[in-house]
Design a protein around this motif. Structure first.
Motif, mmCIF file in Angstrom:
data_model
loop_
_atom_site.group_PDB
_atom_site.id
_atom_site.type_symbol
_atom_site.label_atom_id
_atom_site.label_comp_id
_atom_site.label_asym_id
_atom_site.label_seq_id
_atom_site.Cartn_x
_atom_site.Cartn_y
_atom_site.Cartn_z
ATOM 1 N N CYS A 190 0.748 -1.121 -0.011
ATOM 2 C CA CYS A 190 -0.044 -0.162 0.012
ATOM 3 C C CYS A 190 0.862 1.383 -0.080
ATOM 4 C CB CYS A 190 -1.027 0.112 1.138
ATOM 5 S SG CYS A 190 -2.293 -1.335 0.976
ATOM 6 N N GLN A 191 2.122 1.184 0.667
ATOM 7 C CA GLN A 191 2.900 2.448 0.791
ATOM 8 C C GLN A 191 3.362 2.675 -0.881
ATOM 9 O OE1 GLN A 191 6.325 2.264 3.481
ATOM 10 N NE2 GLN A 191 4.956 1.118 4.908
ATOM 11 N N MET A 192 3.787 1.503 -1.342
ATOM 12 C CA MET A 192 4.286 1.736 -2.834
ATOM 13 C C MET A 192 3.183 2.400 -3.992
ATOM 14 S SD MET A 192 7.108 -0.881 -3.737
ATOM 15 C CE MET A 192 6.047 -2.561 -3.189
ATOM 16 N N GLU A 193 1.970 2.014 -3.469
ATOM 17 C CA GLU A 193 0.774 2.529 -4.274
ATOM 18 C C GLU A 193 0.358 3.961 -3.984
ATOM 19 O OE1 GLU A 193 -1.612 -1.873 -5.063
ATOM 20 O OE2 GLU A 193 -2.298 -0.262 -3.795
ATOM 21 N N ILE A 194 0.882 4.383 -2.829
ATOM 22 C CA ILE A 194 0.867 6.128 -2.603
ATOM 23 C C ILE A 194 2.068 6.650 -3.088
ATOM 24 C CG2 ILE A 194 0.384 7.688 -0.835
ATOM 25 C CD1 ILE A 194 -1.125 5.377 0.772
ATOM 26 N N THR A 195 1.975 7.297 -4.221
ATOM 27 C CA THR A 195 3.362 7.826 -4.913
ATOM 28 C C THR A 195 3.037 9.473 -4.982
ATOM 29 O OG1 THR A 195 2.336 7.148 -7.147
ATOM 30 C CG2 THR A 195 4.019 5.739 -6.233
ATOM 31 N N PRO A 196 3.987 10.028 -4.953
ATOM 32 C CA PRO A 196 3.986 11.537 -5.260
ATOM 33 C C PRO A 196 3.480 11.956 -6.714
ATOM 34 C CG PRO A 196 6.171 11.114 -4.270
ATOM 35 C CD PRO A 196 5.500 9.744 -4.580
ATOM 36 N N THR A 197 2.754 12.814 -6.957
ATOM 37 C CA THR A 197 2.411 13.288 -8.202
ATOM 38 C C THR A 197 3.487 13.695 -8.982
ATOM 39 O OG1 THR A 197 0.323 14.290 -6.999
ATOM 40 C CG2 THR A 197 0.742 14.832 -9.382
ATOM 41 N N GLU A 198 3.529 13.228 -10.242
ATOM 42 C CA GLU A 198 4.625 13.576 -10.988
ATOM 43 C C GLU A 198 4.514 14.896 -11.939
ATOM 44 O OE1 GLU A 198 5.762 9.983 -13.287
ATOM 45 O OE2 GLU A 198 6.360 8.911 -11.796
ATOM 46 N N SER A 199 3.387 14.974 -12.627
ATOM 47 C CA SER A 199 3.310 16.138 -13.271
ATOM 48 C C SER A 199 2.020 16.799 -12.531
ATOM 49 C CB SER A 199 2.959 16.070 -14.824
ATOM 50 O OG SER A 199 1.768 14.979 -14.919
ATOM 51 N N GLY A 200 2.198 17.950 -11.856
ATOM 52 C CA GLY A 200 1.295 18.916 -11.460
ATOM 53 C C GLY A 200 1.341 20.204 -11.943
ATOM 54 N N CYS A 201 0.362 20.917 -11.576
ATOM 55 C CA CYS A 201 0.184 22.379 -11.856
ATOM 56 C C CYS A 201 1.494 23.001 -10.668
ATOM 57 C CB CYS A 201 -1.061 23.063 -11.669
ATOM 58 S SG CYS A 201 -0.985 24.901 -11.613
ATOM 59 N N LEU A 202 2.221 23.824 -11.032
ATOM 60 C CA LEU A 202 3.389 24.412 -10.066
ATOM 61 C C LEU A 202 2.597 25.386 -9.210
ATOM 62 C CD1 LEU A 202 6.130 25.479 -12.843
ATOM 63 C CD2 LEU A 202 5.971 23.458 -11.094
ATOM 64 N N ARG A 203 1.372 25.826 -9.474
ATOM 65 C CA ARG A 203 0.605 26.779 -8.821
ATOM 66 C C ARG A 203 -0.186 26.047 -7.814
ATOM 67 N NH1 ARG A 203 -1.997 32.113 -8.519
ATOM 68 N NH2 ARG A 203 -1.679 32.522 -6.222
ATOM 69 N N CYS A 204 -1.328 25.350 -8.196
ATOM 70 C CA CYS A 204 -2.362 24.794 -7.511
ATOM 71 C C CYS A 204 -1.995 23.294 -7.019
ATOM 72 C CB CYS A 204 -3.622 24.877 -7.817
ATOM 73 S SG CYS A 204 -3.973 23.990 -9.379
ATOM 74 N N SER A 205 -1.009 22.875 -7.732
ATOM 75 C CA SER A 205 -0.808 21.345 -7.408
ATOM 76 C C SER A 205 -1.778 20.342 -8.172
ATOM 77 C CB SER A 205 -0.402 21.174 -5.940
ATOM 78 O OG SER A 205 0.269 19.906 -6.031
ATOM 79 N N ALA A 206 -2.573 20.817 -9.069
ATOM 80 C CA ALA A 206 -3.653 19.738 -9.676
ATOM 81 C C ALA A 206 -2.705 18.797 -10.492
ATOM 82 C CB ALA A 206 -4.582 20.474 -10.672
ATOM 83 N N PRO A 207 -2.977 17.615 -10.192
ATOM 84 C CA PRO A 207 -2.448 16.642 -11.028
ATOM 85 C C PRO A 207 -2.702 16.431 -12.525
ATOM 86 C CG PRO A 207 -3.784 15.239 -9.597
ATOM 87 C CD PRO A 207 -3.987 16.975 -9.216
ATOM 88 N N LEU A 208 -2.171 16.658 -13.448
ATOM 89 C CA LEU A 208 -2.335 17.015 -14.781
ATOM 90 C C LEU A 208 -1.828 16.038 -15.592
ATOM 91 C CD1 LEU A 208 -1.419 20.736 -14.671
ATOM 92 C CD2 LEU A 208 -3.646 19.955 -14.531
ATOM 93 N N PRO A 209 -2.683 15.648 -16.712
ATOM 94 C CA PRO A 209 -2.080 14.848 -17.874
ATOM 95 C C PRO A 209 -0.703 15.326 -18.307
ATOM 96 C CG PRO A 209 -4.323 15.284 -18.036
ATOM 97 C CD PRO A 209 -4.084 16.130 -17.159
ATOM 98 N N THR A 210 0.078 14.581 -18.870
ATOM 99 C CA THR A 210 1.391 15.134 -19.184
ATOM 100 C C THR A 210 1.171 16.182 -20.380
ATOM 101 O OG1 THR A 210 2.050 12.978 -18.697
ATOM 102 C CG2 THR A 210 3.638 14.525 -20.095
ATOM 103 N N VAL A 211 0.225 15.928 -21.450
ATOM 104 C CA VAL A 211 -0.188 16.767 -22.549
ATOM 105 C C VAL A 211 -0.637 18.100 -22.007
ATOM 106 C CG1 VAL A 211 -1.475 17.196 -24.644
ATOM 107 C CG2 VAL A 211 -0.740 14.818 -24.077
ATOM 108 N N HIS A 212 -1.326 18.022 -21.046
ATOM 109 C CA HIS A 212 -1.798 19.369 -20.380
ATOM 110 C C HIS A 212 -0.529 20.331 -19.834
ATOM 111 C CE1 HIS A 212 -5.217 22.094 -18.921
ATOM 112 N NE2 HIS A 212 -4.270 22.386 -17.867
#
Ligand SMILES: [Zn+2]
Ligand SMILES: [Zn+2]
Length: 264
Positions: A47-69
């Motif tokens: 379970c620990q390994m399944e909780i991973t940091p967001t890789e691509s997120g908005c620099l301002r609000c941290s919304a996890p975003l699709p890579t293209v976005h």
């Protein structure tokens, strides 16, 4: 005389852990399987390994975003959410996306029986912030948790945001101020509301004590989940009105809004 079996005076800590596990096996609060070889008390290594940091997120609000976005975002510097909102905080740093096992953990820590999980996740967020290239703990004078209304506090006496904040503050070595921010009125739970309902529901719902100390100080607000961002926005607004010089936000999970739960 029969020589007594010599037991080492000081056993390594993990040996004690294994001995205790033989008698009282620890059970993962997320998947209910026994915890084997895990440093943490509450969740198994899977379970620990399944909780991973967001890789691509908005620099301002941290919304996890699709890579293209996120590639498109570099040109505009504004994500889908930030385009529609003028935040009162500068940056939000959210450890993971509110989905899958992370969402399960975020729901669990709302229960007092899972306080140890909240502590572990707070430590995890703190360690992640220390490694984060855009984050500098020296920028902050105080950590403040998102508070509960006093009536909720009297009945429940547990605030997961406060437990997370205590552990984040401890990791980052920043003093915590638990009661400088308070709720001016009762607000219903945000979980089932739409974005508009959330914004109007929490508007002007925070106040500040110790305004002399707040003036000119820099704050890191800590909450468990940021979804619409309405709660942390209003809390930041209250601190800003009291004269805070800088306000950023740290949270365990970031809701994915229009990309996921349509209610949020
Ligand atoms: Zn598990
Ligand atoms: Zn954004």
């Amino acid at each position: 005389m029969i020589p007594l079996l010599k037991i080492p005076y000081k056993l390594p800590k993990r040996w004690y852990r294994h001995l205790i596990d033989l008698v009282y096996p620890r059970i993962c609060v997320l998947c209910s399987k026994p915890i084997v070889d895990s440093e943490q008390e509450s969740i198994c290594s899977r379970c620990q390994m399944e909780i991973t940091p967001t890789e691509s997120g908005c620099l301002r609000c941290s919304a996890p975003l699709p890579t293209v976005h996120s590639i498109l975002m570099e040109a505009t510097a504004k994500c889908f959410y930030c385009e529609r909102r003028k935040w009162s905080f500068r940056h939000a740093y959210c450890y993971t996306a509110y989905a899958g096992t992370a969402a399960q953990a975020a729901r669990k820590i709302k229960q007092q029986s899972c306080e140890s999980l909240a502590m572990e996740l707070g430590t995890r967020v703190g360690k992640w912030l220390q490694r984060h290239e855009a984050f500098d703990s020296k920028l902050y004078d105080f950590v403040v948790p998102i508070p509960q209304h006093w009536l909720r506090r009297v009945t429940i006496r547990y605030n997961q945001a406060e437990v997370l904040a205590e552990n984040v503050a401890c990791e980052l070595a920043i003093p915590i101020r638990r009661h400088w921010l308070y709720r001016t009125r009762w607000t219903d739970k945000q979980g089932t509301k739409t974005i508009v309902e959330r914004r109007t529901g929490v508007k002007d719902s925070f106040g500040c004590k110790q305004k002399k100390e707040i003036k000119g100080a820099k704050f890191l607000i800590v909450d468990d989940i940021v979804t619409s961002g309405a709660t942390v926005h209003e809390a930041s607004r209250a601190l800003r009105k009291a004269g805070a010089a800088r306000i950023d936000v740290a949270a365990f999970a970031r809701g994915v809004g229009a990309f996921g739960n349509r209610k949020t």
